[in-house]
Design an enzyme around this catalytic site. Structure first.
Site, PDB file in Angstrom:
ATOM      1  N   GLU A   1      40.396  37.322  41.357  1.00 33.86           N
ATOM      2  CA  GLU A   1      39.338  37.008  42.503  1.00 33.86           C
ATOM      3  C   GLU A   1      39.329  35.509  42.604  1.00 33.86           C
ATOM      4  O   GLU A   1      38.866  34.913  41.491  1.00 33.86           O
ATOM      5  CB  GLU A   1      37.894  37.301  41.990  1.00 33.86           C
ATOM      6  CG  GLU A   1      36.966  37.027  43.046  1.00 33.86           C
ATOM      7  CD  GLU A   1      35.452  36.881  42.705  1.00 33.86           C
ATOM      8  OE1 GLU A   1      34.628  37.086  43.572  1.00 33.86           O
ATOM      9  OE2 GLU A   1      35.324  36.924  41.447  1.00 33.86           O
TER      10      GLU A   1
ATOM     11  N   ASP B   1      37.761  38.877  37.323  1.00 26.90           N
ATOM     12  CA  ASP B   1      36.551  38.224  38.109  1.00 26.90           C
ATOM     13  C   ASP B   1      36.631  36.736  37.734  1.00 26.90           C
ATOM     14  O   ASP B   1      37.005  36.109  36.697  1.00 26.90           O
ATOM     15  CB  ASP B   1      35.328  38.575  37.495  1.00 26.90           C
ATOM     16  CG  ASP B   1      33.789  38.511  37.835  1.00 26.90           C
ATOM     17  OD1 ASP B   1      33.759  38.949  38.933  1.00 26.90           O
ATOM     18  OD2 ASP B   1      33.162  37.558  37.279  1.00 26.90           O
TER      19      ASP B   1
ATOM     20  N   HIS C   1      32.137  43.720  47.582  1.00 24.90           N
ATOM     21  CA  HIS C   1      30.571  43.753  47.235  1.00 24.90           C
ATOM     22  C   HIS C   1      30.018  42.455  47.436  1.00 24.90           C
ATOM     23  O   HIS C   1      28.543  42.478  47.115  1.00 24.90           O
ATOM     24  CB  HIS C   1      30.486  44.423  45.850  1.00 24.90           C
ATOM     25  CG  HIS C   1      31.186  43.644  44.843  1.00 24.90           C
ATOM     26  ND1 HIS C   1      32.545  43.345  44.693  1.00 24.90           N
ATOM     27  CD2 HIS C   1      30.629  43.053  43.834  1.00 24.90           C
ATOM     28  CE1 HIS C   1      32.691  42.495  43.740  1.00 24.90           C
ATOM     29  NE2 HIS C   1      31.562  42.493  43.182  1.00 24.90           N
ATOM     30  N   ASP C   2      30.472  41.418  47.534  1.00 24.73           N
ATOM     31  CA  ASP C   2      29.837  40.132  47.343  1.00 24.73           C
ATOM     32  C   ASP C   2      29.667  39.530  48.991  1.00 24.73           C
ATOM     33  O   ASP C   2      29.044  38.411  49.246  1.00 24.73           O
ATOM     34  CB  ASP C   2      30.590  38.911  46.819  1.00 24.73           C
ATOM     35  CG  ASP C   2      30.777  39.268  45.219  1.00 24.73           C
ATOM     36  OD1 ASP C   2      29.825  39.995  44.588  1.00 24.73           O
ATOM     37  OD2 ASP C   2      31.748  39.098  44.771  1.00 24.73           O
TER      38      ASP C   2
ATOM     39  N   ASP D   1      37.465  46.180  36.466  1.00 26.83           N
ATOM     40  CA  ASP D   1      37.105  44.756  36.800  1.00 26.83           C
ATOM     41  C   ASP D   1      36.931  44.093  35.237  1.00 26.83           C
ATOM     42  O   ASP D   1      36.464  44.837  34.457  1.00 26.83           O
ATOM     43  CB  ASP D   1      35.580  44.790  37.291  1.00 26.83           C
ATOM     44  CG  ASP D   1      35.501  43.767  38.380  1.00 26.83           C
ATOM     45  OD1 ASP D   1      35.558  42.650  38.044  1.00 26.83           O
ATOM     46  OD2 ASP D   1      34.934  44.258  39.444  1.00 26.83           O
TER      47      ASP D   1
HETATM   48  C1  GLC Z   1      32.184  37.752  41.117  1.00 32.50           C
HETATM   49  C2  GLC Z   1      31.750  39.069  41.629  1.00 32.50           C
HETATM   50  C3  GLC Z   1      30.215  39.135  41.702  1.00 32.50           C
HETATM   51  C4  GLC Z   1      29.531  38.554  40.680  1.00 32.50           C
HETATM   52  C5  GLC Z   1      30.171  37.231  40.003  1.00 32.50           C
HETATM   53  C6  GLC Z   1      29.484  36.716  38.691  1.00 32.50           C
HETATM   54  O1  GLC Z   1      31.985  36.856  42.167  1.00 32.50           O
HETATM   55  O2  GLC Z   1      32.373  39.626  42.388  1.00 32.50           O
HETATM   56  O3  GLC Z   1      29.868  40.271  42.220  1.00 32.50           O
HETATM   57  O4  GLC Z   1      28.131  38.444  40.786  1.00 32.50           O
HETATM   58  O5  GLC Z   1      31.620  37.254  39.963  1.00 32.50           O
HETATM   59  O6  GLC Z   1      30.019  37.653  37.781  1.00 32.50           O
END
Ligand code: GLC
Length: 532
Positions: free
Chosen positions: A264, A200, A325-326, A98
């Site tokens: 992402e 991310d 995970h979100d 990541d």
């Molecule tokens: C992304 C991650 C998430 C995190 C956010 C801030 O969306 O997947 O888990 O809280 O970024 O880094």
């Protein structure tokens, strides 16, 4: 048909805190992941993506990084990482990290310097802004985790911008020094042999140069996150982001052409596909989250598949995701039985599938008592049920204490049904979700039509959808999925067919020969090998 590994392979997301603990501290670690590689190889996945394992104060469970080129002691050390990388490669698998380029931890030395004085050389590495004349915040931008996105710094009398927690200040990507520093981070891991990154919040990386106010979202409803009150048209998805993504892509290619960059990005399809870049010089795989965000309705999903297929740039490779995970786990969104149909969809669509750990055994979100909530998104908006803890609970390996995850006290409580919903039991059960996954993965891997063949829409209505996968010189497959719990009939509208059911979500249907009209049970999905 000369495809890269990330086009034909299957990606598996490991949330390291919850996968396997090796030292009894209740938090998963790198040695734990190493112990479970045999399992992942048995399952047939090709690449692991690890959520962040870097040093971090853990305000956002690792997405607040204080050292981009280290390993948090909770997870082990660099030797553990090197061992894991080597072991993954020995098995012919790939390892993805990541990368969190949008923001650092407020404890990162860059930010510590930046906030120390207005004339510090790193001042401009972050987004500092004067207050409005009345002392108020510079604009109306909101934090994804509740409240406004500006934090007052008393020492230097300016605000800094944070799209997430105040402990996660956003970097200023308009500053070339920031760009170079992050490219060097990428080089560090690429040189080690890491096979790519999941980047991310890629669509957040650069913001409107004029810092204009975001407009209200006319579709906002009170149950939603406070962040959704405004449309983030000035704080995200700015035109300049594509140049940055292109530069990152060039760094990916400095050593060889085998590494993958996944972005992402939560955006509607037509905005999403622009992240492939001009002539595919951007992200290899901008994450396609439609199966996460759309209602589970056959017509809507089938239309979305076609819209996506139609919008993809020439040579842009598709990908699909059911959980992460979100978000809520797929088995909690659609139910355990329907999750089998979802798995069949994920693993028979055209494009790289990403499986979230535990989805292969139909893990459900776990209820976390109010006083055990640790996710900042849940804690900051307590009345909205937005905690992400329920989808981050420890992996359920067997029916021993703590499901084989840890000898200590798990950092998040385990599912109370882990004694009867776990890997060990499901490995022996021909009807289990895990067996279904293993068989779908193996079929996909061995059939050219399924791993890289074309997608041909066949039919969809309120209950079901059907499509074909075809490749020259190979067997074709018809996939018919009932997205409801009650039975239905299906007759292909424009052709007749005959074929054998290769895999069914209800295995009793397997081996049956079908022609013309199919009757499907509720929650039934079929992969049919067509006769030539
Ligand atoms: C992304 C991650 C998430 C995190 C956010 C801030 O969306 O997947 O888990 O809280 O970024 O880094």
């Amino acid at each position: 048909m000369d495809k890269k590994w990330w086009q034909t392979g299957i990606i598996y997301q490991v949330y390291p805190r919850s996968f396997q603990d090796s030292n009894g501290d209740g938090v998963g670690d790198l040695k734990g992941i190493l112990q479970r590689l045999d399992y992942l190889q048995w399952l047939g996945i090709n690449a692991l993506w690890l959520s962040p394992v870097y040093p971090s104060p853990m305000a956002d469970f690792g997405y607040d990084i204080s050292d981009y080129t280290g390993i948090h002691p909770l997870f082990g050390d660099m030797a553990d990482f090197d061992n894991l990388l080597e072991a993954v490669h020995k098995r012919g698998m790939k390892l993805l990290l990541d990368l969190v380029p949008n923001h650092t931890s407020d404890q990162h030395p860059w930010f510590v310097e930046s906030r120390s004085s207005r004339d510090n050389p790193k001042r401009d590495w972050y987004i500092w802004h004067d207050p409005l004349p009345d002392g108020g915040v510079p604009n109306n931008w909101l934090s994804m985790f509740g409240g406004n996105a500006w934090e007052w710094d008393h020492t230097t009398q300016q605000y800094y911008y944070h799209a997430f927690l105040r402990e996660q200040p956003d970097l200023n990507w308009r500053n070339p020094e920031v760009q170079q520093a992050m490219f060097d981070v990428m080089r560090f891991w690429l040189k080690k042999g890491v096979d790519g990154f999941r980047v991310d919040v890629m669509w957040h990386m650069i913001k409107d140069a004029q810092f204009r106010n975001n407009p209200p979202d006319p579709n906002y409803e009170p149950h939603m996150s406070t962040y959704s009150q405004l449309l983030p048209v000035y704080s995200t998805d700015q035109p300049e982001v594509h140049e940055l993504v292109h530069k990152m892509r060039s760094v990916m290619e400095e050593i060889d052409d085998e590494r993958v960059m996944i972005g992402e990005i939560y955006l509607p399809i037509h905005q999403l596909v622009t992240y492939y870049g001009v002539d595919n010089n951007g992200a290899h795989l901008p994450f396609n989250f439609q199966l996460l965000t759309l209602p589970w309705q056959a017509l809507q999903i089938s239309t979305a598949i076609d819209q996506y297929e139609g919008a993809l740039p020439v040579n842009g490779w598709p990908n699909w995701v059911l959980s992460n995970h979100d978000q809520h786990r797929i088995a909690s969104r659609v139910g355990v039985q329907q999750a089998r149909v979802a798995a069949m969809l994920l693993l028979t669509l055209r494009g790289t599938p990403t499986i979230y750990y535990g989805d292969e055994i139909a893990m459900r979100n776990v209820a976390i008592p109010f006083d055990e909530v640790v996710d900042p998104q849940g804690l900051n908006m307590p009345d909205k049920n937005l905690s992400r803890d329920p989808s981050r609970t420890p992996m359920q390996w067997d029916n021993s204490k703590n499901a084989g995850f840890t000898d200590g006290k798990p950092w998040l409580r385990l599912s109370k049904i882990s004694h009867r919903a776990n890997v060990e039991m499901q490995q022996q059960d021909p009807y289990s979700m895990l067996t279904l996954h293993k068989r779908l993965i193996s079929l996909r891997t061995n059939e050219p039509a399924l791993d890289a063949g074309s997608y041909v829409p066949v039919y969809a209505d309120n209950q079901m959808l059907a499509y074909m996968r075809e490749a020259e010189g190979a067997d074709s497959f018809l996939i018919v999925l009932n997205l409801t719990h009650w039975p239905c009939y299906f007759r292909p509208p424009h052709f007749s067919f005959s074929g054998k059911v290769e895999i069914a979500t209800i295995p009793e249907s397997e081996g049956i020969y079908l022609t013309d009209t199919i009757s499907l049970d509720g929650d039934e999905g079929l992969v049919i090998r067509l006769e030539k």
